[in-house]
Design a protein around this motif. Structure first.
Motif, mmCIF file in Angstrom:
data_model
loop_
_atom_site.group_PDB
_atom_site.id
_atom_site.type_symbol
_atom_site.label_atom_id
_atom_site.label_comp_id
_atom_site.label_asym_id
_atom_site.label_seq_id
_atom_site.Cartn_x
_atom_site.Cartn_y
_atom_site.Cartn_z
ATOM 1 N N ARG A 11 0.827 -1.212 0.000
ATOM 2 C CA ARG A 11 0.000 0.000 0.000
ATOM 3 C C ARG A 11 0.858 1.259 0.000
ATOM 4 O O ARG A 11 0.506 2.281 0.585
ATOM 5 C CB ARG A 11 -0.988 0.019 1.173
ATOM 6 N N ARG A 12 2.004 1.187 -0.706
ATOM 7 C CA ARG A 12 2.828 2.379 -0.929
ATOM 8 C C ARG A 12 2.309 3.041 -2.196
ATOM 9 O O ARG A 12 2.873 2.908 -3.278
ATOM 10 C CB ARG A 12 4.307 1.991 -1.075
ATOM 11 N N THR A 13 1.197 3.724 -2.054
ATOM 12 C CA THR A 13 0.510 4.342 -3.190
ATOM 13 C C THR A 13 0.130 5.769 -2.855
ATOM 14 O O THR A 13 -0.014 6.129 -1.682
ATOM 15 C CB THR A 13 -0.762 3.557 -3.561
ATOM 16 N N ALA A 14 -0.051 6.557 -3.883
ATOM 17 C CA ALA A 14 -0.537 7.922 -3.702
ATOM 18 C C ALA A 14 -2.044 7.885 -3.488
ATOM 19 O O ALA A 14 -2.702 6.879 -3.775
ATOM 20 C CB ALA A 14 -0.189 8.747 -4.939
ATOM 21 N N VAL A 15 -2.596 8.980 -2.995
ATOM 22 C CA VAL A 15 -4.048 9.061 -2.783
ATOM 23 C C VAL A 15 -4.616 10.259 -3.533
ATOM 24 O O VAL A 15 -3.920 11.232 -3.800
ATOM 25 C CB VAL A 15 -4.415 9.161 -1.283
ATOM 26 N N ASP A 16 -5.874 10.153 -3.891
ATOM 27 C CA ASP A 16 -6.614 11.231 -4.522
ATOM 28 C C ASP A 16 -7.591 11.812 -3.505
ATOM 29 O O ASP A 16 -7.898 11.165 -2.498
ATOM 30 C CB ASP A 16 -7.394 10.701 -5.735
ATOM 31 N N PRO A 17 -8.109 13.002 -3.767
ATOM 32 C CA PRO A 17 -9.053 13.620 -2.816
ATOM 33 C C PRO A 17 -10.304 12.780 -2.562
ATOM 34 O O PRO A 17 -10.933 12.906 -1.526
ATOM 35 C CB PRO A 17 -9.427 14.951 -3.480
ATOM 36 N N SER A 30 -4.387 6.515 -6.235
ATOM 37 C CA SER A 30 -4.044 7.453 -7.298
ATOM 38 C C SER A 30 -2.975 6.841 -8.198
ATOM 39 O O SER A 30 -2.131 6.076 -7.741
ATOM 40 C CB SER A 30 -3.519 8.747 -6.688
ATOM 41 N N ASN A 31 -3.017 7.186 -9.451
ATOM 42 C CA ASN A 31 -1.963 6.774 -10.373
ATOM 43 C C ASN A 31 -0.914 7.882 -10.387
ATOM 44 O O ASN A 31 -1.232 9.030 -10.684
ATOM 45 C CB ASN A 31 -2.535 6.555 -11.776
ATOM 46 N N VAL A 32 0.329 7.557 -10.069
ATOM 47 C CA VAL A 32 1.373 8.591 -10.032
ATOM 48 C C VAL A 32 1.780 9.017 -11.443
ATOM 49 O O VAL A 32 2.424 10.044 -11.614
ATOM 50 C CB VAL A 32 2.609 8.143 -9.220
ATOM 51 N N ASN A 36 -4.626 11.960 -17.155
ATOM 52 C CA ASN A 36 -5.613 13.020 -16.949
ATOM 53 C C ASN A 36 -5.823 13.175 -15.446
ATOM 54 O O ASN A 36 -5.343 12.364 -14.658
ATOM 55 C CB ASN A 36 -6.915 12.771 -17.728
ATOM 56 N N GLY A 37 -6.514 14.202 -15.053
ATOM 57 C CA GLY A 37 -6.653 14.514 -13.639
ATOM 58 C C GLY A 37 -7.447 13.512 -12.818
ATOM 59 O O GLY A 37 -7.314 13.473 -11.606
ATOM 60 N N PHE A 38 -8.249 12.704 -13.475
ATOM 61 C CA PHE A 38 -9.088 11.733 -12.770
ATOM 62 C C PHE A 38 -8.649 10.305 -13.090
ATOM 63 O O PHE A 38 -9.462 9.428 -13.336
ATOM 64 C CB PHE A 38 -10.562 11.935 -13.136
ATOM 65 N N HIS A 39 -7.374 10.056 -13.117
ATOM 66 C CA HIS A 39 -6.795 8.762 -13.488
ATOM 67 C C HIS A 39 -6.321 8.056 -12.225
ATOM 68 O O HIS A 39 -5.414 8.526 -11.546
ATOM 69 C CB HIS A 39 -5.632 9.001 -14.445
ATOM 70 N N SER A 40 -6.946 6.936 -11.918
ATOM 71 C CA SER A 40 -6.627 6.182 -10.710
ATOM 72 C C SER A 40 -6.379 4.713 -11.042
ATOM 73 O O SER A 40 -6.573 4.281 -12.173
ATOM 74 C CB SER A 40 -7.778 6.289 -9.703
ATOM 75 N N LEU A 41 -5.981 3.970 -10.026
ATOM 76 C CA LEU A 41 -5.782 2.531 -10.154
ATOM 77 C C LEU A 41 -6.792 1.808 -9.287
ATOM 78 O O LEU A 41 -7.078 2.246 -8.167
ATOM 79 C CB LEU A 41 -4.370 2.137 -9.695
ATOM 80 N N LEU A 100 -6.385 -2.546 -12.454
ATOM 81 C CA LEU A 100 -7.031 -1.867 -13.572
ATOM 82 C C LEU A 100 -6.674 -0.392 -13.492
ATOM 83 O O LEU A 100 -6.399 0.126 -12.408
ATOM 84 C CB LEU A 100 -8.555 -2.007 -13.485
ATOM 85 N N GLN A 101 -6.686 0.289 -14.625
ATOM 86 C CA GLN A 101 -6.557 1.741 -14.646
ATOM 87 C C GLN A 101 -7.926 2.316 -14.962
ATOM 88 O O GLN A 101 -8.570 1.894 -15.918
ATOM 89 C CB GLN A 101 -5.545 2.184 -15.698
#
Length: 127
Positions: A11-17, A30-32, A36-41, A100-101
């Protein structure tokens, strides 16, 4: 790549709001390397990218759907969802972990989906 060195397993991942979005078999991070601004994993809780069940797949898809709905609820202009499955190195997966992306955009679908949508509009305009 082993489970012991996997960033996603640790769980060494970024987070989104809009995080956290979690379920029994998956979670959103979050995808590092956003395109685009709303791109997550959407990440499986299990490491292996090839040994999964229909239940895990359904859970990943439901989690992606929740991600799309959550982003849209905060950004109503984001209406075109896109889901990609990166599995193993040849698909450009940066880590050998089932994921998945998920992205959602305000202007149009990506690639083939945009072409199909335009073809449908062209067909409808001729009818």
């Amino acid at each position: 790549d082993s489970e012991a060195s996997c960033d996603f397993c640790a769980r060494r991942t970024a987070v989104d709001p809009w995080d956290p979005i979690e379920s029994a078999h998956s979670y959103v991070a979050s995808n590092v390397a956003k395109y685009n601004g709303f791109h997550s994993l959407v990440l499986s809780r299990a490491h292996t990218p090839v040994d999964f069940t229909a239940e895990v797949l359904a859970d990943l898809l439901q989690t992606a759907s929740r991600h799309f709905a959550t982003v849209h609820s905060r950004h109503s202009e984001a209406v075109y969802p896109h889901l990609m499955w990166d599995n193993l190195g040849r698909s450009s997966a940066s880590q050998l972990h089932l994921h998945l992306q998920a992205s959602i955009t305000p202007r149009r679908y990506y690639g083939r989906a945009a072409q199909l949508q335009q073809a449908a509009r062209d067909y409808e305009s001729r009818a």
